[in-house]
Design a protein around this motif. Structure first.
Motif, PDB file in Angstrom:
ATOM      1  N   HIS A  45      -8.687   9.579  13.089  1.00  0.00           N
ATOM      2  CA  HIS A  45      -9.155  10.946  12.883  1.00  0.00           C
ATOM      3  C   HIS A  45     -10.640  11.123  13.167  1.00  0.00           C
ATOM      4  CE1 HIS A  45      -5.246  10.907  11.142  1.00  0.00           C
ATOM      5  NE2 HIS A  45      -5.611  10.095  10.170  1.00  0.00           N
ATOM      6  N   ARG A  79       0.845  -1.194   0.000  1.00  0.00           N
ATOM      7  CA  ARG A  79       0.000   0.000   0.000  1.00  0.00           C
ATOM      8  C   ARG A  79       0.885   1.250   0.000  1.00  0.00           C
ATOM      9  NH1 ARG A  79      -2.852   2.351   5.410  1.00  0.00           N
ATOM     10  NH2 ARG A  79      -3.948   4.097   4.430  1.00  0.00           N
ATOM     11  N   ASN A  87      -2.079   1.313  15.986  1.00  0.00           N
ATOM     12  CA  ASN A  87      -2.119   2.207  14.832  1.00  0.00           C
ATOM     13  C   ASN A  87      -3.534   2.112  14.294  1.00  0.00           C
ATOM     14  OD1 ASN A  87      -2.040   3.542  12.438  1.00  0.00           O
ATOM     15  ND2 ASN A  87      -0.087   2.673  11.753  1.00  0.00           N
ATOM     16  N   ARG A 102      -5.681  14.709   8.570  1.00  0.00           N
ATOM     17  CA  ARG A 102      -4.887  13.731   9.324  1.00  0.00           C
ATOM     18  C   ARG A 102      -4.218  14.338  10.558  1.00  0.00           C
ATOM     19  NH1 ARG A 102      -4.685   9.261   5.838  1.00  0.00           N
ATOM     20  NH2 ARG A 102      -4.769   9.903   3.674  1.00  0.00           N
ATOM     21  N   HIS A 118       1.917   5.984  14.305  1.00  0.00           N
ATOM     22  CA  HIS A 118       1.646   6.193  12.875  1.00  0.00           C
ATOM     23  C   HIS A 118       2.940   6.064  12.112  1.00  0.00           C
ATOM     24  CE1 HIS A 118      -2.369   7.402  13.788  1.00  0.00           C
ATOM     25  NE2 HIS A 118      -1.883   8.158  14.760  1.00  0.00           N
ATOM     26  N   LEU A 119       2.870   5.340  11.016  1.00  0.00           N
ATOM     27  CA  LEU A 119       4.059   5.179  10.171  1.00  0.00           C
ATOM     28  C   LEU A 119       4.459   6.518   9.559  1.00  0.00           C
ATOM     29  CD1 LEU A 119       2.559   2.032   8.567  1.00  0.00           C
ATOM     30  CD2 LEU A 119       4.741   2.013   9.771  1.00  0.00           C
ATOM     31  N   SER A 120       3.470   7.223   9.014  1.00  0.00           N
ATOM     32  CA  SER A 120       3.747   8.508   8.371  1.00  0.00           C
ATOM     33  C   SER A 120       3.606   9.632   9.402  1.00  0.00           C
ATOM     34  CB  SER A 120       2.755   8.724   7.224  1.00  0.00           C
ATOM     35  OG  SER A 120       1.426   8.815   7.728  1.00  0.00           O
ATOM     36  N   TYR A 153       4.221   4.500   3.187  1.00  0.00           N
ATOM     37  CA  TYR A 153       4.191   3.571   4.325  1.00  0.00           C
ATOM     38  C   TYR A 153       5.337   2.563   4.348  1.00  0.00           C
ATOM     39  CZ  TYR A 153      -0.452   5.608   4.811  1.00  0.00           C
ATOM     40  OH  TYR A 153      -1.481   6.486   4.981  1.00  0.00           O
ATOM     41  N   GLY A 185      -5.018   3.610  11.968  1.00  0.00           N
ATOM     42  CA  GLY A 185      -5.254   3.997  10.574  1.00  0.00           C
ATOM     43  C   GLY A 185      -6.143   5.234  10.537  1.00  0.00           C
ATOM     44  N   ALA A 186      -7.028   5.289   9.547  1.00  0.00           N
ATOM     45  CA  ALA A 186      -7.866   6.476   9.395  1.00  0.00           C
ATOM     46  C   ALA A 186      -8.878   6.647  10.531  1.00  0.00           C
ATOM     47  CB  ALA A 186      -8.586   6.435   8.051  1.00  0.00           C
TER      48      ALA A 186
HETATM   49  C1  DQA Z   1      -1.603   6.035   9.397  1.00  0.00           C
HETATM   50  C2  DQA Z   1      -2.005   7.478   9.074  1.00  0.00           C
HETATM   51  C3  DQA Z   1      -3.488   7.586   8.819  1.00  0.00           C
HETATM   52  O1  DQA Z   1      -3.843   8.928   8.499  1.00  0.00           O
HETATM   53  C4  DQA Z   1      -3.878   6.702   7.658  1.00  0.00           C
HETATM   54  O2  DQA Z   1      -5.278   6.759   7.451  1.00  0.00           O
HETATM   55  C5  DQA Z   1      -3.419   5.304   7.809  1.00  0.00           C
HETATM   56  C6  DQA Z   1      -2.081   5.061   8.336  1.00  0.00           C
HETATM   57  C7  DQA Z   1      -0.084   5.875   9.507  1.00  0.00           C
HETATM   58  O3  DQA Z   1       0.345   4.839  10.009  1.00  0.00           O
HETATM   59  O4  DQA Z   1       0.673   6.736   9.050  1.00  0.00           O
HETATM   60  O5  DQA Z   1      -4.102   4.354   7.438  1.00  0.00           O
HETATM   61  O6  DQA Z   1      -2.178   5.677  10.647  1.00  0.00           O
END
Ligand code: DQA
Length: 146
Positions: free
Chosen positions: A79, A18, A73, A110, A99-101, A23, A75-76
Motif C-alpha cells: 500500500h 497471525r 505478497n 488496503r 494477497h491472502l485476504s 490469513y 504485505g503492508a
Molecule cells: C496481505 C494484505 C495486506 O494488507 C496486509 O498488510 C498483509 C497481508 C494479504 O496477504 O492479505 O500483511 O498482503
C-alpha cells in the motif's frame, strides 16, 4: 525446469499464527510443502523478510539466480512502498501479486496497491490458493512462450 520464486513481505513469516481468522491456519512451511508437491516440474524458492530493503536486495538478485518468474505478497508494503514497486518495475521477468485476504473488502487503506501497476496481475482473497493459482499462471505463460 522452470525456476519460480515466491517472495513474502512483512509479517507473513507468522502465517498460521497471525490473525488466523483473516490469513488462515496453514503455516508457510505447510504452504511450501503443498506447492512443491503440486509443481514437481518446477524449482521453487521462497524468501520472506520483514524489511523493505532486504526484499529489494532479494528482488535484485532474481535475474542472476536465473528466475523465470515470481510471485510476491508484499504485505503492508503493497500500500505504500514506491521503492519496492521500483524494484519490481526493473525486473524483466513476470511477477504476480498475491494477497491472502481480499484487500478490497477490508480497511480503505488496503484497497490501494502501488504494486499492482507493475505486476502481471493480482490475486486477492483466495487464501493460500492464490499462490498456487499464480504459479499455475506462470507455468501456462512460459508454456505458451515455448
Ligand atoms: C496481505 C494484505 C495486506 O494488507 C496486509 O498488510 C498483509 C497481508 C494479504 O496477504 O492479505 O500483511 O498482503
Amino acid at each position: 525446469m522452470l525456476n519460480l520464486y515466491i517472495v513474502n513481505g512483512p509479517n507473513l513469516g507468522r502465517l498460521g499464527r497471525r490473525q488466523p481468522e483473516i490469513y488462515g491456519t496453514a503455516t508457510w512451511s505447510d504452504v511450501m510443502n503443498n506447492l512443491r508437491r503440486d509443481f514437481p516440474n518446477c524449482h521453487l524458492e521462497d524468501f520472506q523478510s520483514n524489511h523493505e530493503g532486504a526484499l529489494i536486495d532479494y528482488l535484485e538478485t532474481l535475474t542472476d539466480r536465473g528466475a523465470d518468474g515470481a510471485v510476491i505478497n508484499p504485505g503492508a508494503l503493497t500500500h505504500q512502498s514506491y521503492a519496492l514497486r521500483d524494484a519490481m518495475a526493473a525486473l524483466s521477468i513476470p511477477v504476480i501479486e498475491v494477497h491472502l485476504s481480499n484487500i478490497y473488502a477490508r480497511e480503505s487503506f488496503r484497497a490501494h496497491s502501488v504494486i499492482a501497476p507493475v505486476a502481471v496481475g493480482q490475486i486477492s482473497g483466495l487464501g493460500v490458493d492464490g499462490y498456487r493459482l499464480a504459479l499455475l499462471h506462470l507455468v501456462l505463460l512460459m508454456d505458451s512462450d515455448s
